[in-house]
Design a protein around this motif. Structure first.
Motif, PDB file in Angstrom:
ATOM      1  N   GLY A 181       1.043  -1.693   0.084  1.00 19.12           N
ATOM      2  CA  GLY A 181      -0.092  -0.426  -0.087  1.00 19.12           C
ATOM      3  C   GLY A 181       1.044   1.242   0.042  1.00 19.12           C
ATOM      4  O   GLY A 181       0.468   2.870   0.163  1.00 19.12           O
ATOM      5  N   HIS A 218      -2.375   3.037  -7.244  1.00 21.29           N
ATOM      6  CA  HIS A 218      -2.286   3.430  -6.010  1.00 21.29           C
ATOM      7  C   HIS A 218      -4.027   1.301  -5.407  1.00 21.29           C
ATOM      8  O   HIS A 218      -4.256   1.214  -5.442  1.00 21.29           O
ATOM      9  N   ALA A 268      -5.675   0.216  -2.317  1.00 14.87           N
ATOM     10  CA  ALA A 268      -6.678   0.879  -2.995  1.00 14.87           C
ATOM     11  C   ALA A 268      -7.746   0.306  -3.964  1.00 14.87           C
ATOM     12  O   ALA A 268      -8.862   0.186  -2.615  1.00 14.87           O
ATOM     13  N   ARG A 269      -7.877  -0.034  -4.498  1.00 20.82           N
ATOM     14  CA  ARG A 269      -8.060  -0.316  -5.858  1.00 20.82           C
ATOM     15  C   ARG A 269      -8.983  -1.330  -6.231  1.00 20.82           C
ATOM     16  O   ARG A 269      -9.903  -1.507  -5.746  1.00 20.82           O
ATOM     17  N   GLU A 284     -11.739  -1.859  -3.516  1.00 28.20           N
ATOM     18  CA  GLU A 284     -12.799  -0.880  -3.837  1.00 28.20           C
ATOM     19  C   GLU A 284     -13.779  -2.300  -4.679  1.00 28.20           C
ATOM     20  O   GLU A 284     -14.872  -1.564  -4.411  1.00 28.20           O
TER      21      GLU A 284
END
Length: 651
Positions: free
Chosen positions: A361, A373, A376-377, A380
Motif C-alpha cells: 500500500g 494505488h 485501495a483499488r 474497492e
C-alpha cells in the motif's frame, strides 16, 4: 512622438559631412558582435536560445536593398519581383586591409567572392538553396563582408513583403513571407529595422503592421525612411508626428542613384539634407547613412549587453540538463554479462515497485496516479463484489420460496421437524443465483493486476525496448495462468457452498435467535389477517395477503427463512473474505517468485534471445544519445565562446 535624442546623437550633426561610416566605437562593439556571430555560426538557436538580431523588413520596393548596399558598400541582386528569396545574414566587419574580403556561407560550405561578382554569387547561392524560379526558403544564406570603412553590424535581411504573386511565385507567397518574418521578429531579442518609403502612408505599410503585432510599444523598432529626395514634402512632419509608434526613432536617407559611387552617394545625401528647402529642416541627428550606421551599432551593442547574461544562463541551464539526461540514459551494453546484470536490475526494480503498490500500500512512486494505488483499488473491487452479492434478492413474495420447498420436501415422519433437504434445496438455489458474480470479480481483479504488472515492467524496460515484447508476453501468459487458477478455485468454492451447510461461527445462532424473536408477533398479524406486517430485517410493509389461512406452514416457513437468512449472511461474508485472502496470496506469489521465473524463461530460455537483443541498441535510443552528445558539444563550445566576454559585460 519620436523619442528624445541624446546629446551624443546631437553631436553627430557637427561632423556629418566628413565623418566616415565607422568610428572608434567599432572597437568596443567588435568583441561583442564576434561573440554573437560565433554563437550564430554554431547554430545555437537550434537549441532554442535566441540571439540578439537586427532584422531588416520592408514592403517590396521600399528601398531595403539600397539601404543595405549603402551600409555594406557592395551591390546586391536587383530585378523585378522578390530579389531576396532566403534570409540573408549580413555580417559586416570593418577591416584595415584595403582589399575587401567577401564570402558566402551556406549548406555547410564557404564560397569566396569579390565586389564585382557578389550579386551573381548571391543569386547563384539563392538558387542552390531555394531553387530556380521565384519560390522562397527559410534556409539562411550568410554574407561576410570584411571591408575598410563598413560598420560592425550583423543583420538579417528578409524577403520583401508582397501580397500579389507574380508569374512563377506560389499562390501563398504572402503567407510564406509573413511566416518567415514573424519567426524572426517575434523574439524579444530581435531589433526590427523597418524600411519605409517616404512616399507612402506609414500606417498602411504591411511591415509596420507586422512589427506592431509583436512590438506594440515600438521599443524594439527603428524606422529607416528611404527615397527622401523623391517625396520631401511633409516628411519632417511624418517622422515628428510618429503616428505608427516607432520607439527607437527614425533615420531618413537618400538612395544611391544610377552609377553613383558610394562616396558620391554619401556626398549627395549630405548636400540634400543640408540644402533642400524641406529636408534641411529635419534634425541632422536623424538623417544620413552614417547616422543610421552609428545608431544601429549602438542599438546592437545595447541589446547584446542586455541579452548576453541571459544567453549565458540558458546555455548553462541547457548544458546541465542535457548532461543529466545523457547520464540517465541506459548504458550501451557490450557483453552478455552486462546484459544479464542490467536485466536482473530491471527485474529487481520492477519487483520492488510491485511489492510496494500491490502488497504494502505504498505509492510514493506514483503519488498522483490513482490507478497505481493498488491496495485501495483492490479493496474497492472487493467492496463492490460484496455489494453485488447483497443486491441479489428473491423475486417471489415473502415466505413463498420457503413454503414451496417445504411442500416438496415433506415426508412421512414426526411433525415440527424442519427437513434437512428443505434447507439444502433452498441453499443450492440461492448459491446458483449468485454463482456468476464471483467469476466476474475474479476477471476484473486479474485484468486490473495485469495492467499494473505489465505497465510497471514496461516502464522499467523503457530504456531497452528490445525487452518489451518478451516481457509483455511473459507477464500476460503468467497472468492468464493465475486467472485460470483463480477460476478453478472459485468453481470449487461455489460447489462447496452448494454441497452442505456448515459454519462454526457463533453469529449464526445469535442472528437466528434475534430474527426468531419476531415470530410470535408476526404470526399474530397473519392469524388476524392483517394485510401487512413489520419486520426489522425485511421492512415495515411485508405483504401477508397470500399467507392468510396457512398458519401451520407459515410458522415453519418463517423458521426456515430466518435460519437461511442468518446462514446466508455468513456465506456471503465467507465468499468475500476468501476472495480477498486468495487474491492477496496469489499476488504475493506472483510478485515474489513466479513473475521473475516466467520472464527469465521467456527471455533466456530455449526459445528466447532477449539478452542478445539487449546488446543491439535501438535506433531511437542511439539517435537520442547522439543528438544529446552533439548538443552538449555545441553548448560547451558556446559556453567557451561567451566565457571570454561575459566578465567584461558584467563589469
Amino acid at each position: 512622438m519620436i523619442v528624445a535624442l541624446t546629446e551624443e546623437d546631437m553631436a553627430l550633426a557637427t561632423y556629418i559631412h566628413d565623418a566616415p561610416i565607422v568610428s572608434s566605437y567599432n572597437d568596443r562593439i567588435r568583441p561583442l558582435l564576434d561573440t554573437v556571430d560565433r554563437l550564430r555560426h554554431l547554430k545555437i538557436m537550434q537549441e532554442g536560445i535566441q540571439l540578439p538580431t537586427i532584422v531588416v523588413v520592408g514592403d517590396q520596393s521600399s528601398g531595403k536593398s539600397s539601404v543595405l548596399e549603402s551600409l555594406a558598400g557592395i551591390s546586391l541582386p536587383r530585378g523585378q519581383g522578390i530579389c531576396t528569396r532566403v534570409p540573408l545574414i549580413m555580417r559586416l566587419q570593418n577591416h584595415p586591409n584595403p582589399q575587401p574580403q567577401l564570402s558566402l556561407e551556406f549548406n555547410g560550405k564557404v564560397v569566396p567572392t569579390d565586389e564585382q561578382h557578389i550579386a551573381d554569387s548571391i543569386s547563384s547561392a539563392t538558387e542552390e538553396i531555394a531553387g530556380k524560379g521565384k519560390a522562397i526558403s527559410n534556409t539562411p544564406l550568410t554574407l561576410i563582408v570584411k571591408k575598410n570603412g563598413v560598420p560592425d553590424l550583423t543583420m538579417v535581411d528578409l524577403p520583401g513583403i508582397t501580397r500579389v504573386p507574380v508569374h512563377g511565385q506560389p499562390e501563398d507567397i504572402y503567407e510564406q513571407i509573413s511566416k518567415t518574418i514573424m519567426e524572426y521578429i517575434t523574439p524579444e531579442e530581435s531589433i526590427i529595422l523597418n524600411v519605409l518609403s517616404a512616399g507612402v502612408d506609414f500606417s498602411t505599410c504591411e511591415s509596420i503592421r507586422m512589427s506592431q503585432r509583436v512590438d506594440k510599444s515600438g521599443q524594439r523598432t527603428l524606422a529607416v525612411v528611404t527615397k527622401a529626395d523623391k517625396s520631401p514634402e511633409g516628411l519632417m512632419e511624418k517622422v515628428t508626428a510618429d503616428d505608427v509608434n516607432i520607439g527607437l526613432g527614425y533615420v531618413c536617407v537618400r538612395n544611391r542613384i544610377g552609377e553613383e559611387s558610394y562616396e558620391e552617394a554619401r556626398a549627395e545625401e549630405a548636400t540634400l539634407f543640408e540644402t533642400h528647402p524641406h529636408l534641411s529642416k529635419i534634425n541632422k541627428s536623424i538623417v544620413g547613412i552614417p547616422v543610421l550606421a552609428e545608431r544601429l551599432m549602438k542599438i546592437q551593442a545595447t541589446i547584446i549587453v542586455k541579452c548576453l547574461p541571459e544567453i549565458v544562463r540558458k546555455i548553462n541551464e541547457k548544458l546541465n540538463g542535457h548532461v543529466e539526461e545523457l547520464n540517465k540514459m541506459p548504458k550501451h551494453l557490450t557483453s552478455m554479462a552486462e546484459a544479464m546484470s542490467t536485466f536482473m536490475q530491471i527485474l529487481g526494480s520492477a519487483k520492488e515497485s510491485l511489492r510496494k503498490i500491490l502488497l504494502q500500500g505504498e505509492f510514493d512512486e506514483y503519488p498522483d496516479a490513482a490507478d497505481m494505488h493498488c491496495t485501495a483499488r483492490l479493496a474497492e473491487m472487493l467492496n463492490k463484489f460484496s455489494e453485488e452479492l447483497q443486491s441479489v434478492k428473491s423475486k417471489n413474495m415473502f415466505l413463498e420460496d420457503e413454503m414451496r420447498v417445504l411442500e416438496e420436501t415433506k415426508a412421512i415422519g414426526l411433525p415440527n421437524f424442519l427437513p434437512k433437504a428443505a434447507f439444502l434445496t433452498l441453499l443450492q438455489t440461492k448459491v446458483k443465483e449468485i454463482s456468476t458474480i464471483p467469476f466476474g470479480c475474479v476477471e476484473k481483479m486479474w485484468l486490473y493486476i495485469e495492467n499494473i504488472v505489465v505497465g510497471v515492467l514496461l516502464q522499467r524496460c523503457d530504456n531497452y525496448p528490445q525487452l518489451v515484447p518478451s516481457t509483455r508476453r511473459a507477464a500476460q501468459n503468467l497472468i492468464a495462468k493465475k486467472k485460470q487458477q483463480s477460476f478453478d478455485w472459485m468453481k470449487d468454492v461455489v460447489e462447496m457452498e452448494k454441497l452442505s451447510d456448515y459454519t462454526c461461527n457463533p453469529d449464526y445462532t445469535a442472528s437466528w435467535n434475534r430474527l426468531m424473536s419476531e415470530q410470535e408477533a408476526f404470526m399474530v398479524q397473519v392469524k388476524s389477517r392483517s394485510p401487512y406486517a413489520t419486520s426489522s430485517r425485511f421492512g415495515e410493509y411485508v405483504y401477508l395477503g397470500h399467507l392468510h389461512g396457512l398458519d401451520g406452514v407459515v410458522k415453519e416457513a418463517f423458521d426456515l427463512k430466518m435460519r437461511m437468512t442468518a446462514y446466508w449472511d455468513i456465506v456471503l461474508r465467507r465468499l468475500v473474505d476468501n476472495m480477498g485472502l486468495h487474491m492477496l496470496f496469489r499476488i504475493q506469489k506472483l510478485v515474489s517468485k513466479e513473475m521473475q521465473g516466467e520472464i527469465i524463461t521467456e527471455l533466456i530460455g530455449p526459445q528466447g534471445n532477449g539478452l542478445e537483443r539487449m546488446l543491439e541498441e535501438s535506433l531511437s535510443v542511439s539517435d537520442k544519445r547522439e543528438k544529446l552528445k552533439k548538443s552538449i558539444k555545441l553548448l560547451k563550445e558556446a559556453n567557451d565562446v561567451v566565457s571570454n566576454i561575459i566578465d567584461r559585460v558584467v563589469d
